[in-house]
Structures are given as C-alpha cells and as structure tokens.
Scaffold this motif. Sequence first.
Motif, PDB file in Angstrom:
ATOM      1  N   UNK A 176      11.983  -7.252  11.664  1.00  0.00           N
ATOM      2  CA  UNK A 176      10.973  -6.867  12.135  1.00  0.00           C
ATOM      3  C   UNK A 176      10.936  -7.196  13.767  1.00  0.00           C
ATOM      4  N   UNK A 180      12.080  -5.849  17.392  1.00  0.00           N
ATOM      5  CA  UNK A 180      10.957  -5.511  18.472  1.00  0.00           C
ATOM      6  C   UNK A 180      11.639  -6.057  19.786  1.00  0.00           C
ATOM      7  N   UNK A 208      15.471  -0.107  13.384  1.00  0.00           N
ATOM      8  CA  UNK A 208      15.716  -1.325  12.634  1.00  0.00           C
ATOM      9  C   UNK A 208      16.789  -1.034  11.487  1.00  0.00           C
ATOM     10  N   UNK A 251      16.540   3.798   3.398  1.00  0.00           N
ATOM     11  CA  UNK A 251      15.460   3.156   3.595  1.00  0.00           C
ATOM     12  C   UNK A 251      14.526   3.826   4.755  1.00  0.00           C
ATOM     13  N   UNK A 254      12.264   5.913   2.638  1.00  0.00           N
ATOM     14  CA  UNK A 254      11.259   5.371   1.732  1.00  0.00           C
ATOM     15  C   UNK A 254      10.129   4.851   2.801  1.00  0.00           C
ATOM     16  N   UNK A 255      10.412   4.565   4.055  1.00  0.00           N
ATOM     17  CA  UNK A 255       9.506   4.228   5.298  1.00  0.00           C
ATOM     18  C   UNK A 255       8.832   5.464   5.541  1.00  0.00           C
ATOM     19  N   UNK A 258       6.216   5.963   2.788  1.00  0.00           N
ATOM     20  CA  UNK A 258       5.181   4.814   2.954  1.00  0.00           C
ATOM     21  C   UNK A 258       4.173   5.127   3.883  1.00  0.00           C
ATOM     22  N   UNK A 259       4.816   5.697   5.105  1.00  0.00           N
ATOM     23  CA  UNK A 259       3.852   5.993   5.941  1.00  0.00           C
ATOM     24  C   UNK A 259       2.963   7.265   5.726  1.00  0.00           C
ATOM     25  N   UNK A 262       0.198   5.636   3.934  1.00  0.00           N
ATOM     26  CA  UNK A 262      -0.703   4.929   4.469  1.00  0.00           C
ATOM     27  C   UNK A 262      -1.378   5.908   5.239  1.00  0.00           C
ATOM     28  N   UNK A 264      -2.917   8.654   4.593  1.00  0.00           N
ATOM     29  CA  UNK A 264      -3.896   9.614   3.465  1.00  0.00           C
ATOM     30  C   UNK A 264      -5.204   9.553   4.083  1.00  0.00           C
ATOM     31  N   UNK A 266      -9.373  10.510   3.463  1.00  0.00           N
ATOM     32  CA  UNK A 266     -10.262  10.036   2.315  1.00  0.00           C
ATOM     33  C   UNK A 266     -10.067  10.863   1.291  1.00  0.00           C
ATOM     34  N   UNK A 269      -7.110  10.571  -0.809  1.00  0.00           N
ATOM     35  CA  UNK A 269      -7.153   9.421  -1.601  1.00  0.00           C
ATOM     36  C   UNK A 269      -8.114   9.477  -2.870  1.00  0.00           C
TER      37      UNK A 269
ATOM     38  N   UNK B 209       4.106 -11.542  13.488  1.00  0.00           N
ATOM     39  CA  UNK B 209       5.029 -11.435  12.370  1.00  0.00           C
ATOM     40  C   UNK B 209       5.529 -12.778  12.263  1.00  0.00           C
ATOM     41  N   UNK B 214       5.368  -9.473  18.613  1.00  0.00           N
ATOM     42  CA  UNK B 214       5.859  -8.235  18.425  1.00  0.00           C
ATOM     43  C   UNK B 214       5.486  -7.918  19.759  1.00  0.00           C
ATOM     44  N   UNK B 216       6.449  -5.481  21.668  1.00  0.00           N
ATOM     45  CA  UNK B 216       6.481  -4.067  22.352  1.00  0.00           C
ATOM     46  C   UNK B 216       5.335  -3.249  21.510  1.00  0.00           C
ATOM     47  N   UNK B 383       6.679  -2.016  12.348  1.00  0.00           N
ATOM     48  CA  UNK B 383       7.242  -1.373  11.148  1.00  0.00           C
ATOM     49  C   UNK B 383       6.197  -1.076  10.146  1.00  0.00           C
ATOM     50  N   UNK B 384       6.402   0.077   9.610  1.00  0.00           N
ATOM     51  CA  UNK B 384       5.541   0.562   8.578  1.00  0.00           C
ATOM     52  C   UNK B 384       5.239  -0.416   7.471  1.00  0.00           C
ATOM     53  N   UNK B 385       6.329  -1.156   7.199  1.00  0.00           N
ATOM     54  CA  UNK B 385       6.123  -2.353   6.111  1.00  0.00           C
ATOM     55  C   UNK B 385       5.098  -3.359   6.509  1.00  0.00           C
ATOM     56  N   UNK B 387       2.279  -2.746   8.439  1.00  0.00           N
ATOM     57  CA  UNK B 387       1.140  -2.310   8.771  1.00  0.00           C
ATOM     58  C   UNK B 387       0.113  -2.584   8.030  1.00  0.00           C
ATOM     59  N   UNK B 419      -8.212   4.736   5.681  1.00  0.00           N
ATOM     60  CA  UNK B 419      -8.949   4.801   4.355  1.00  0.00           C
ATOM     61  C   UNK B 419      -8.102   4.080   3.110  1.00  0.00           C
ATOM     62  N   UNK B 421      -5.730   1.813   3.011  1.00  0.00           N
ATOM     63  CA  UNK B 421      -5.417   0.255   3.156  1.00  0.00           C
ATOM     64  C   UNK B 421      -6.655  -0.570   3.293  1.00  0.00           C
TER      65      UNK B 421
END
Lengths: 672, 474
Positions: A176, A180, A208, A251, A254-255, A258-259, A262, A264, A266, A269, B209, B214, B216, B383-385, B387, B419, B421
């Motif tokens: 990460x 950056x 990344x 990967x 997956x991200x 994941x995004x 995240x 979502x 209300x 959810x 992190x 970080x 940027x 990075x999303x992981x 957040x 909402x 997280x």
Amino acid sequence: MMGSDARDVLGLPSAGPPKPATPKVQKPKVRGPTGMSREVLDLKYEGAPPISIVAPKFKEKPKLPFKPRPWEETPFGNSARKDGLILRHWRRKGDVSNAATLPVTPADSNAASEMEQDEKATPTLSDSHWAKFNVKVDRPQYTDEQYETHLKNDDWSKEETDYLVDLAADFDLRWIVVADRYEYEPKEQPKDHEGSMAVTPQAKPRTQEDMKARYYDVAAKTMVLHNPLSSMSSSEFDAHEKMTKYDPNQERKRKMYAEQLMNRTDEEKYEEEMLLKELSRIVLNQEKLFNERKALYDRLGIPPGPPQTHSTAMYQSSQGLTQLMQNLLTQNKNKELEKKEKRRSAMAAEGDFSGGPSGMDRSQRHSIGGGLEKRFSFGQGGPRQLSAREEQKYGVSHPNERLTGGVQFRHERITKAGQAKSGVQTSRIGAALTELKIPQRLTMPTAKVVTEYEKLIESIKTLLEVRKLSEKLDGEIKVWQAQKEQQEAKDRGEEVKEEEPSQVVENEEEEDTKEVDEQAERRRTAEAEDDDEDEENAEEKEEEKEDSDEEASPKERNKDDEEDAEVDENFAGDQDDEEEEEEEEEEEEEEEEEEEGEDDEDEEMPIEAEAEVEVDNNDEDQDDANANEENENDRASSPASAAPTTRSEGLRKRSASVISHVSNKSSKRQRR
Amino acid sequence: MATGQASTKPPDANEYGGDEISALVLDPGYSTTRAGFAGEDVPKAIVPSFHGLIPSESTPKHAKQLFGDNSINIPLPRISISNVMSKEGTVEDWDTAANLWEYAITSRLTNTKPTPLASNGLNDPNEDITMEGVEEQEKPLGENPLLMTETGWNAGKDREKGIEIAMENWGCPAFWLARNGVLAAFASGKPTALVVDLGASTIAITPVHDGLILKKAVTRSPLAGNFVSNQLRLLFASSQPPIPITPHYLVASKTAVDAGTPAQATYRTFAPGTEPHPSFRQFQEERVLTEFKESVVNVWTGPGRLGGHSQQGGTNIDVAKQHPGKPFEMPDGWNQMFPALDRYRAIEGIFDHKMALSDASNPPPSPGQTITALISSSLSQVDIDLRPHLLGNIVITGASSWFAGFTDRLQQELQAAYPGVRVRMVASGQMVERKFGSWIGGSILASLGTFHQLWISKKEYEEHGSGIVEKRCK
Ligand SMILES: Nc1ncnc2c1ncn2[C@@H]1O[C@H](COP(=O)(O)OP(=O)(O)OP(=O)(O)O)[C@@H](O)[C@H]1O
Ligand SMILES: [Mg+2]
C-alpha cells in the motif's frame, strides 16, 4: 557485682539481694488533687505550659546498608547503524546490563569528536539493546546479465524494475505504501541519431497489482536462479509457489467487488440483511428437517452409524427415500415376515389388534410432533422394543403390505367408507346407519372403532345389495307366478314346454349363486384382509370390487330377473342374523371406545400433513378409475408390494375358507 | 528501604521499549509551537507561533523580534504581529522560525543561553567572519537529538530547512523529521489510522498505514480554527446591532452591565505614532474569539444537518431555536445570551458548506472542503482493502476538534456516508492529549529504543547534505 563475685570466690554466703548498679533518681512528683486531668491542673497552678519545646529538625537520613550508586549519562553505539552515531542515555554507574559491546572503530572517533573524553574512559561502547530488532527484507538480487536472460519484460524497463525492487525493499513490502510512494520518472533516452529529439518516455501509470505482479515475477525467478527448485526448503518453496501464482486480474476483480460491497447504500444493506436472515432461517429449518428425517430412519431401524458423521444427505430426495425403503424391505423381508407371522398368532390370541395409523405414519408423526420423542428414546442405539401392550397403546402396527406415503386421517377413512359410487347408494347406507342408530360421524373414532366401523359399512353394503336383489327377485317371482298361473290357466294341455324354462332358470340360478358367492368372497377377503393390511389396499379392493360390480351389472340385471325364490328367502333370513351381529359389534365398539378414549389425544395428527396425503389419494383415485390392470402393474413395480405371491397365496387360502363358509351358510339357509 | 530502592530503579527497557536519549521534540503549528523532551507526556514549552515586531527607529530593516506570551501581548508602541507559519500550516519565515524555536527550546528546556543575537548569524552582514571553533562552543543543542514535525503535504526544499537549522545553527547530534498526522496516530496507539487534525489553519486528513503516511491520499482544507473565528466575526457583524469585539488590551476599566446593554468601560488610547499595528489588534481579537469558541460554540449533533429537516417535519433550524443559549461577556463588560442557533451556526460550515457565512473577504467554502468530503476523497485514494481499517480507526486530534459534540457529529456523518462499514472514532477525552496529539506522538517515537537506528546523524548529514531527509524520513 564485684562484691558478689568476690564472695563467690571466697566461698562466703551472699549478703541479701544485690543492689542495682545505678540507683534510680526519684523525681519529686508534683501531685495535685486526684480526679483532675493534667491539663486542667496545669491551668490551675499556672505551671509551665504543656508544650514541649523541640527545635525543628529534619528527618534523619536513613542509614542504607549500601552505598547509593550514582547515575551517569553513558554514551552508547548501535550496531544497526553504519555511521557510528553515539547517543547518550542515563544509566547507573557500573550497570552492565548491555552485555554486547561495540569496539570503537576509527570511524566512530571522527563522528564522536565531542565525546572523546568519554571514549577514553570507556574504550568499548555498549551496543544498543535495540540493534537486534533491525530486520530487513531480502532484496531480490540479480545481475545485468541475469536480467537480460531471465527477467526481461516489455512493459518494464530495467531501470523501473530496479526502482520498484528498491522501493519494495525500502518499505518492507508494504505494498500500500509502495503504491503510494511510487513516482518513477523515466530518464531521458540518449539521443540515437544526431538531430533527433530526445525522447522522454511517458511514465506508465502503475497500479498496486501491476507492481506486485512484476515484483513477484522477478523475485520468484531470482529465487530459482540462486537456488533451484529442487534444493529449496519447504518454506522457500511455498513462498515461490505463492509468488508464481499471483494473479493481478483476480486481485483487481476482488478489489472491485470489495469496493462495491463497501459502497452499498443503506437500502441495499438492509435488503442484504433481510436476505441473509431468510437464508439462515431456511438453513435452520433444513437442519430441523434433516433431524426429523434422521429420527425417522432411526425409527425404521437403519443400522446406526456414528450419529455425527452419518449423513442424511442422500435421503433428502424422495428418490433417495424410496431407494432406502426398498433396500430396507428387501433386506429385512424374510426376517420381518417371520416376525409378523409370530406376532399375528400372538395377537390372534389376545384379540384383534389392528388399524390405527401404520407404523410409518406413527414414526413420522413422532418426529414431527416431537412430543413423544422422550418416550421413544431414539439416540440409544436403535429403536426401543415395545411390548405388545405398548404397541397396542400407541397404535403401532407392523404391516407387511405396501405403505402409502405420508399421513392419513382416520376421519377420511370414515367418510370414505360411508360413501358409495352413487349418491343413492350413499344415502341408503346413511339410512341403514340411522336405522342401526349409529351416528354418521363417529364420536370416538379410535383406530379400533374405525376398523370396526369400516367392517360394519361393508356389511351394510352387502346387506343393501342383497336387499335390492331380494326385492327384485320378489318382483320377479310375482311376475313369474302370475305368468305361471296364466299359462296354467291357458295351456292346461301343453305340458312339454313347461319344463324347459325351469331348467334354464335352474342353470342360471346356479351361475348366479356362483356369482354372488364370488362377490361375497371378494368382499369378505376385503373385510377379512389382515388387520395390518394397508388402507390403500383395502380401498383398492373395495373399488376393484365395485368396479367389477358395475361391469357385471348390465349382464347380471337380466340374470337377476331369473333369481330363484329359494335364494331370496335364505337371504331374507340371513339379513336378520347379520343385523343381530352388527348390533353386537356396535356394543363392543362402544366399550372399546371408552377404553381407548385416553389414547385418542395422542393420535391426533397435525394438519399440515393433510395436503400431501390428499394429493396422493387423489392421484390414486384417478388411477383406480382408469383401470385395475394398471393398478396391478403399479403394484408389481412398486417396492412395497415386495411379496405379491405370498399375498395372493394368502388370498387364495382365505377365499377358499370364505367359500366354504358361504357354502355352509347356504346349506344352513337351505336347511331353513 | 526496599521501596526507596525500587523508585530509583529505571523501568525495565523491555517493558515499554523506551530508551531515552534526552531527545527534544519540536512541533510547530500555526497557532502554537510545542517543544519538550521526548518521553514526557506534555510539552514543557508552548509558545505562540506569532511573534511581535518592533521596528527600530535607527535601522528600519532590522525590527526587534519578540517571542513568547509574556512579550507579544503587551501593546508596545508600533508593535506588529506576524506569524512564521503560512496559512497552509507550513513554515514560511524560516529565519524567524529558527529564532522562535530556539526561544521555545532554550527558554524552558535547556539551560543553555540562546545564541546571542550578535552571533546567531541573522544580524551579521558578513557571514564569513564566524570562526568555526567558536561556533562549536556556542551551539545550544549540542547534546540533544531533535525530532521535528511537519505537515503531511510539506515537500521539497521545505523539508530540508529543518535539518539545516538543527545541524548548522544548533549543532544537534541527530535529527528526524516526522509527519504530524503519523505522530498523532502514534499518540493514540494506532499504527494504522485515518488522522483527522483540526488545527488553526487547516483540517488535515492523513491516512497512516503501518506507521507510514500515505502521501497521495492526504487531503486538507482551510475550514479549521481560523475559519470558525472568521465565521464568528461575520456572525457578530451581521447581528443587530453588530457585536463589537473589544480585546483586553483596549480596556482600561469596566463596570458590570446588564445583558444586551452597551458596555460601560473606559478604553485605552494610544498617543499618535505609538499605536500598535492593526495586526496586533487582530491577534488580540483572536484570543477573545478563542475564548468564545471554548465556551460558547457547539456542534449541532443532529439528527441530520442543521440545514436539513427534522424528523417531525419542520426544519432543524426551528428545532435548534428551542435549544438553550449561552451567555458570554466581552472583555469590556458587554454581555449577551447567545442563542443556540448562533452557537451551532458558527461551526456548521465545517460540515455543511451551505451553512457557512461569507462575505467579500471570506469566500464561501466549496462542497469539497467540508470535513466529510475531505475524508471521503482521502479514502477514495487509498487501497480498498485499507479503507474499512481506516474508517474503524479515525483519530481525532487538534484543538479545534474540542468543540462540544464534534466527535458525535463526525461519527454520524461518516456512518451515513459509509453505511456498510463500521466507523469508529478514537478521540481522547483529555484536552491536553487532543491539543498536543502530534507532539505526544513525537515524544513517544523519539524515546523508543528502536528509534535509535533511524536518527539521521550529524555525520550522515555532513556526508549526504540536507537531501538525506528526503531519503530517510519517508
Ligand atoms: N477549547 C477549544 N475549543 C475550540 N477551539 C479551540 C479550543 N482551544 C483552542 N482552539 C482553537 O484551536 C486552534 C489551535 O489548534 P491547534 O493548536 O491544534 O492548531 P495548530 O497545530 O497550532 O495549527 P495547525 O495545525 O493548523 O498548524 C485555534 O484556532 C484555537 O482557536
Ligand atoms: Mg496542528
């Protein structure tokens, strides 16, 4: 003392108690009147104020059994540093907790010019306690040559690869952070030709994942270069495997997910929560269902495996269930038949025990209701063996016929029994019942009562048939008699023709009686069908019989006309007998009802099961209406009819006995 | 005896990982500069980042510099106040800053005298004269490594100035430069965190992190303490009648008056030519406003925003009107009950740009400058992981976060924005920890035994020059 010692020496006797060495100086005590406190007295006599005059004094220094060790600012080095920086911290004098020492290198003296005096005092510097925590990741090492042959990549220049590898090592592979800080700027390309412009390639945007993919590629390859796969340790090999298997696209995907997860809203959810709840509910119920099924299998006597590992998954479909049944039945056929034979004889001794829901129904009910499960301790290695009395109490039956799937209601049996094919017939049965003062709806339909009730209805049906027949015959006889008289009156002379029809009648009569016998036989077989005979079969029989009645009726009607008066009379006489019997039966039934009243509560069935059962029945009804042959075929193919031969044998036997019984009766009638 | 012995024993280094080397920590901010010894829990020296300037009559170029609370609050003739920091929170006037910092360190921390003005190089027209041998002796921090803080967006040459001052002017044996956001995270015991720093000049969002910033994803906006002060100025000016801000130094005497009635006070007058510079008044007004912020201003804690609609159907403004007000007395005795709406209104602009007051010199903030937008934009560059971890570790620091209800409101806003997280705030309930978060983090870091190997030594500086900061302090 001295005196006493001298006396001792001289052997003289001691002269009184020895005087104390320093006689006490008795202070003259100022005594006031008793009963007054000192303070009050002091006030009265104006003596010295009761204040002790003590010069203020510091608390004495504690006498320590050791010398205090002073602290001193001690310089120390750090072996993790290359520049020989010397820092100072406060340590106790002579404290040598830091065992590790650093030799003073010439390089140090330069840097620590200010601390020369200290260094002279301590020729060796203690090393920092913390130096050992300086851990670094191994940077993948490769030469230019190796890079050219193994690591070349169109997308990545060597400079950029170097930059990446350095950066990754700098940040200890914290990707990460590496992503950056990644700010690679390609160097200006040297001019190839004079006059051409210097090309500054655009810095490629690197994600990344790109960086990871490149780094792992390089690292894996260099790993192999330095240490072939065959000679790698297992941990090294694992690392190598992981690196080669890295898939940046996966990967990235997956991200992305994941995004999405995240971000979502209300509502989303909430919706998801609801769905999850629903799912968990379903899963929970599923488990319940499995457990119920499992309990059922246990009941059915499946060889108990280890309960945790015993999977019921294969029995979850209806196909699986049927297969299981088949296996079980074929497995235990002989054994069960033996058992049944024994049981039947035993039961015959202590009275007819029959009806009730079949065993299958029973166990299902238990597993559904769950109320009786404690009494039927399932978990302890197979089902409990019930005594004959208990079996009777709980209505357990051991049918060796095919069982209908699902649950049946006794009230259904009652209504079914009371219904005939035609409405007229039904109402007639009703009339007969009212005649017998038996309510259409039984007040206490216990298993036994229902069975008896069914028998009764069967008898009523026979009765009605016979009545009808007798009425017809009566009419016929009258007609014939009238004809006879007419003819006698007409043709007194013609005697030859007279005999013929009577012969015919006689023949036909014989046939008829046969027919009737056969029907009766069948009926009786249906009735007498063993108590543990399955409902469905009974119904089939019934319907079979009815069907045959119907088929036969058009022909028979004609023949009926030619019935003999004799038969009629006999039947009329028989009718009374039957009525008597029925009344007796009824009384019995009522007694039994009272006995069994307690058990009835247990035998109530949950309503949910009804739908299933009804569907089954409907299907069968339709099938039955179509053709009996088909039914026969069905039965042959269906697993529960595993013993068609034995049954038909039994039928034959029984029918034979019935025939003899009927013939006895008829002979009785004839005698009458 | 036994207890006496135990108390003189140093704590086992393994217990807390500390190994103090008399390092100093210097944390310059827009409003104050904090300095103290590493390993202590509060900075010993807290000096305003503002300094007074008194122009000398003889040589107008060389104004006399005044540092410290004791000197800059006196209305000396023609005194003007300026700040060594820029409106961005970074150091602007490095030369004065060096003097200010030296003052901060030497006045309270070390017993060395500050470098005499004659020899500190600043007043020397000819720099070549200084002899090296003499310099060595006079350096004030010859024995103390120095850890300095910087903002998350400090870059380029500005990063190198610090080490130059530390090594050249003060003779520090070692130096380190750390991001104040990272240090605030350390102070809360979080190696991974999203640091929300509300200072005087800026709101700064710093994702951290594993103890590394970080870069940027650092975002900032000027909607911080000074913005709230300006909101108050606008609010006072727009109220009927306008509320005057009279600083303490102007009041010679006063008598108590009823709420809302004009003040009855005698005011100080200054002889023509000796009046303080307007910047002095501005600075003094700021002190009054800070007092007002501390005691009156409150954050609307919802539900919803102040400009939004309440659950009962009306507007939240109507709801706020029913809340109790709070009295405040100006230095000249004027006092008034400040209605709840005003108390909420002054800071609502940080969360909701539409609610900010504005005029010609105070342009309305853009929607992207609000604290929630800053956090969102910072997170979107991470990075999303990471957040969810960041949202679960939001470290609140800076004195301007001390407004009542601030943490609750931010929690609400963020939970509404994310909402899915779990949002968790890490906000110290101790004002000192909130105010000096980054200094405390620096104090922790510089006292760690494992930090010994990170220091940039004087030797390294001499070898590589000031560029080494960029290489080492990442
Ligand atoms: N109790 C308080 N309530 C609200 N605001 C306060 C309080 N105390 C101080 N402030 C405000 O906080 C600001 C100072 O905060 P802080 O010391 O964190 O800033 P700084 O670090 O000096 O500045 P920056 O971080 O912008 O460089 C000032 O604007 C001051 O008015
Ligand atoms: Mg700050």
